[in-house]
Motif scaffolding. Structure first.
Motif, mmCIF file in Angstrom:
data_model
loop_
_atom_site.group_PDB
_atom_site.id
_atom_site.type_symbol
_atom_site.label_atom_id
_atom_site.label_comp_id
_atom_site.label_asym_id
_atom_site.label_seq_id
_atom_site.Cartn_x
_atom_site.Cartn_y
_atom_site.Cartn_z
ATOM 1 N N SER A 26 0.825 -1.207 0.000
ATOM 2 C CA SER A 26 0.000 0.000 0.000
ATOM 3 C C SER A 26 0.860 1.258 0.000
ATOM 4 O O SER A 26 0.624 2.185 -0.779
ATOM 5 N N PHE A 27 1.862 1.278 0.851
ATOM 6 C CA PHE A 27 2.703 2.467 0.924
ATOM 7 C C PHE A 27 3.630 2.600 -0.278
ATOM 8 O O PHE A 27 3.893 3.709 -0.743
ATOM 9 N N LEU A 28 4.109 1.491 -0.815
ATOM 10 C CA LEU A 28 4.945 1.580 -2.012
ATOM 11 C C LEU A 28 4.152 2.113 -3.206
ATOM 12 O O LEU A 28 4.635 2.974 -3.950
ATOM 13 N N TYR A 29 2.947 1.607 -3.407
ATOM 14 C CA TYR A 29 2.116 2.100 -4.499
ATOM 15 C C TYR A 29 1.710 3.549 -4.256
ATOM 16 O O TYR A 29 1.655 4.350 -5.185
ATOM 17 N N GLY A 30 1.413 3.906 -3.024
ATOM 18 C CA GLY A 30 1.039 5.277 -2.703
ATOM 19 C C GLY A 30 2.161 6.259 -2.948
ATOM 20 O O GLY A 30 1.963 7.328 -3.530
ATOM 21 N N ILE A 31 3.367 5.913 -2.519
ATOM 22 C CA ILE A 31 4.513 6.801 -2.704
ATOM 23 C C ILE A 31 4.839 6.972 -4.185
ATOM 24 O O ILE A 31 5.014 8.092 -4.669
ATOM 25 N N SER A 32 4.907 5.854 -4.910
ATOM 26 C CA SER A 32 5.271 5.961 -6.325
ATOM 27 C C SER A 32 4.169 6.640 -7.131
ATOM 28 O O SER A 32 4.452 7.453 -8.018
ATOM 29 N N GLY A 33 2.926 6.341 -6.837
ATOM 30 C CA GLY A 33 1.823 6.996 -7.540
ATOM 31 C C GLY A 33 1.731 8.477 -7.228
ATOM 32 O O GLY A 33 1.484 9.300 -8.117
ATOM 33 N N GLY A 34 1.929 8.845 -5.969
ATOM 34 C CA GLY A 34 1.908 10.255 -5.590
ATOM 35 C C GLY A 34 3.036 11.030 -6.234
ATOM 36 O O GLY A 34 2.857 12.157 -6.705
ATOM 37 N N LEU A 35 4.217 10.423 -6.273
ATOM 38 C CA LEU A 35 5.361 11.063 -6.923
ATOM 39 C C LEU A 35 5.105 11.273 -8.410
ATOM 40 O O LEU A 35 5.362 12.358 -8.953
ATOM 41 N N ALA A 36 4.577 10.251 -9.067
ATOM 42 C CA ALA A 36 4.286 10.357 -10.502
ATOM 43 C C ALA A 36 3.224 11.427 -10.762
ATOM 44 O O ALA A 36 3.374 12.248 -11.678
ATOM 45 N N ALA A 52 3.428 19.761 -5.550
ATOM 46 C CA ALA A 52 3.646 19.126 -4.256
ATOM 47 C C ALA A 52 2.326 18.836 -3.545
ATOM 48 O O ALA A 52 2.154 17.759 -2.952
ATOM 49 N N ASN A 53 1.406 19.785 -3.601
ATOM 50 C CA ASN A 53 0.092 19.561 -2.988
ATOM 51 C C ASN A 53 -0.641 18.405 -3.663
ATOM 52 O O ASN A 53 -1.271 17.576 -3.001
ATOM 53 N N PHE A 54 -0.573 18.372 -4.973
ATOM 54 C CA PHE A 54 -1.232 17.306 -5.723
ATOM 55 C C PHE A 54 -0.594 15.956 -5.421
ATOM 56 O O PHE A 54 -1.287 14.947 -5.295
ATOM 57 N N ALA A 55 0.748 15.932 -5.294
ATOM 58 C CA ALA A 55 1.457 14.689 -4.981
ATOM 59 C C ALA A 55 1.044 14.156 -3.614
ATOM 60 O O ALA A 55 0.813 12.957 -3.446
ATOM 61 N N LEU A 56 0.937 15.042 -2.641
ATOM 62 C CA LEU A 56 0.547 14.620 -1.303
ATOM 63 C C LEU A 56 -0.890 14.094 -1.285
ATOM 64 O O LEU A 56 -1.186 13.075 -0.658
ATOM 65 N N GLY A 57 -1.769 14.765 -1.971
ATOM 66 C CA GLY A 57 -3.152 14.303 -2.048
ATOM 67 C C GLY A 57 -3.270 12.969 -2.764
ATOM 68 O O GLY A 57 -4.001 12.068 -2.327
ATOM 69 N N ALA A 58 -2.547 12.832 -3.875
ATOM 70 C CA ALA A 58 -2.582 11.575 -4.628
ATOM 71 C C ALA A 58 -2.001 10.436 -3.796
ATOM 72 O O ALA A 58 -2.511 9.312 -3.828
ATOM 73 N N TYR A 59 -0.935 10.722 -3.047
ATOM 74 C CA TYR A 59 -0.337 9.709 -2.175
ATOM 75 C C TYR A 59 -1.365 9.192 -1.176
ATOM 76 O O TYR A 59 -1.525 7.980 -0.992
ATOM 77 N N VAL A 61 -4.711 9.352 -1.285
ATOM 78 C CA VAL A 61 -5.831 8.663 -1.933
ATOM 79 C C VAL A 61 -5.416 7.286 -2.431
ATOM 80 O O VAL A 61 -6.120 6.284 -2.210
ATOM 81 N N ILE A 62 -4.266 7.193 -3.093
ATOM 82 C CA ILE A 62 -3.803 5.912 -3.627
ATOM 83 C C ILE A 62 -3.519 4.926 -2.496
ATOM 84 O O ILE A 62 -3.903 3.753 -2.563
ATOM 85 N N THR A 63 -2.872 5.394 -1.440
ATOM 86 C CA THR A 63 -2.554 4.513 -0.318
ATOM 87 C C THR A 63 -3.824 3.968 0.333
ATOM 88 O O THR A 63 -3.943 2.768 0.587
ATOM 89 N N MET A 64 -4.778 4.839 0.594
ATOM 90 C CA MET A 64 -6.017 4.399 1.238
ATOM 91 C C MET A 64 -6.825 3.470 0.337
ATOM 92 O O MET A 64 -7.339 2.441 0.806
ATOM 93 N N CYS A 65 -6.938 3.795 -0.942
ATOM 94 C CA CYS A 65 -7.701 2.940 -1.859
ATOM 95 C C CYS A 65 -7.070 1.555 -1.972
ATOM 96 O O CYS A 65 -7.774 0.541 -1.913
ATOM 97 N N TYR A 66 -5.761 1.516 -2.137
ATOM 98 C CA TYR A 66 -5.098 0.222 -2.261
ATOM 99 C C TYR A 66 -5.186 -0.554 -0.947
ATOM 100 O O TYR A 66 -5.372 -1.771 -0.945
ATOM 101 N N TRP A 67 -5.056 0.130 0.182
ATOM 102 C CA TRP A 67 -5.134 -0.529 1.487
ATOM 103 C C TRP A 67 -6.495 -1.195 1.687
ATOM 104 O O TRP A 67 -6.577 -2.368 2.061
ATOM 105 N N PHE A 68 -7.588 -0.449 1.422
ATOM 106 C CA PHE A 68 -8.923 -1.015 1.616
ATOM 107 C C PHE A 68 -9.189 -2.165 0.654
ATOM 108 O O PHE A 68 -9.763 -3.184 1.032
ATOM 109 N N ARG A 69 -8.757 -2.020 -0.595
ATOM 110 C CA ARG A 69 -8.961 -3.073 -1.574
ATOM 111 C C ARG A 69 -8.193 -4.334 -1.177
ATOM 112 O O ARG A 69 -8.729 -5.446 -1.217
ATOM 113 N N CYS A 70 -6.946 -4.158 -0.776
ATOM 114 C CA CYS A 70 -6.103 -5.295 -0.406
ATOM 115 C C CYS A 70 -6.628 -5.977 0.852
ATOM 116 O O CYS A 70 -6.677 -7.208 0.919
ATOM 117 N N ARG A 71 -7.030 -5.223 1.858
ATOM 118 C CA ARG A 71 -7.539 -5.811 3.086
ATOM 119 C C ARG A 71 -8.870 -6.537 2.859
ATOM 120 O O ARG A 71 -9.135 -7.576 3.472
#
Length: 108
Positions: A26-36, A52-59, A61-71
């Motif tokens: 979750s955190f790896l996908y969130g970090i890489s997706g937010g950076l991209a 930077a604001n967009f990267a933080l927001g995307a990080y 959202v991506i982390t939470m979405c992937y976390w809930f889906r994976c769990r």
């Protein structure tokens, strides 16, 4: 001398996060997706603060979405494994008994 263990663990708030399912991915996908997303936003707008604001927001959202889906998938698989384990235990207990023979008759 102290022995160095191969076991690397990260303790946060008294809990080993390396043992939590889905945490790492979750955190790896969130970090890489937010950076991209931040870099793409910066390339199109040429405003570093906006990127930077967009990267933080995307990080987030991506982390939470992937976390809930994976769990959710993890809990589904765990439920199915528990159910299968129970059925295998029942089958091994009933094997060779009268109840097993009556089940064979009912299957035909």
């Amino acid at each position: 001398m102290k022995e160095v263990s191969d076991d690397s663990s990260i303790i946060i708030f008294g809990r080993d996060v390396t043992k939590i399912p889905c945490f790492r991915n979750s955190f790896l996908y969130g970090i890489s997706g937010g950076l991209a997303c931040g870099l793409i936003r910066f390339m199109f707008t040429s405003r570093p603060q906006s990127g930077a604001n967009f990267a933080l927001g995307a990080y987030g959202v991506i982390t939470m979405c992937y976390w809930f889906r994976c769990r959710y998938r993890y809990s589904q698989e765990k439920f199915e494994m528990d159910k299968t384990r129970y059925l295998l235990e029942q089958h091994s207990l009933l094997k060779g008994t009268e109840a097993d023979k009556s089940e064979d008759v009912n299957r035909d």
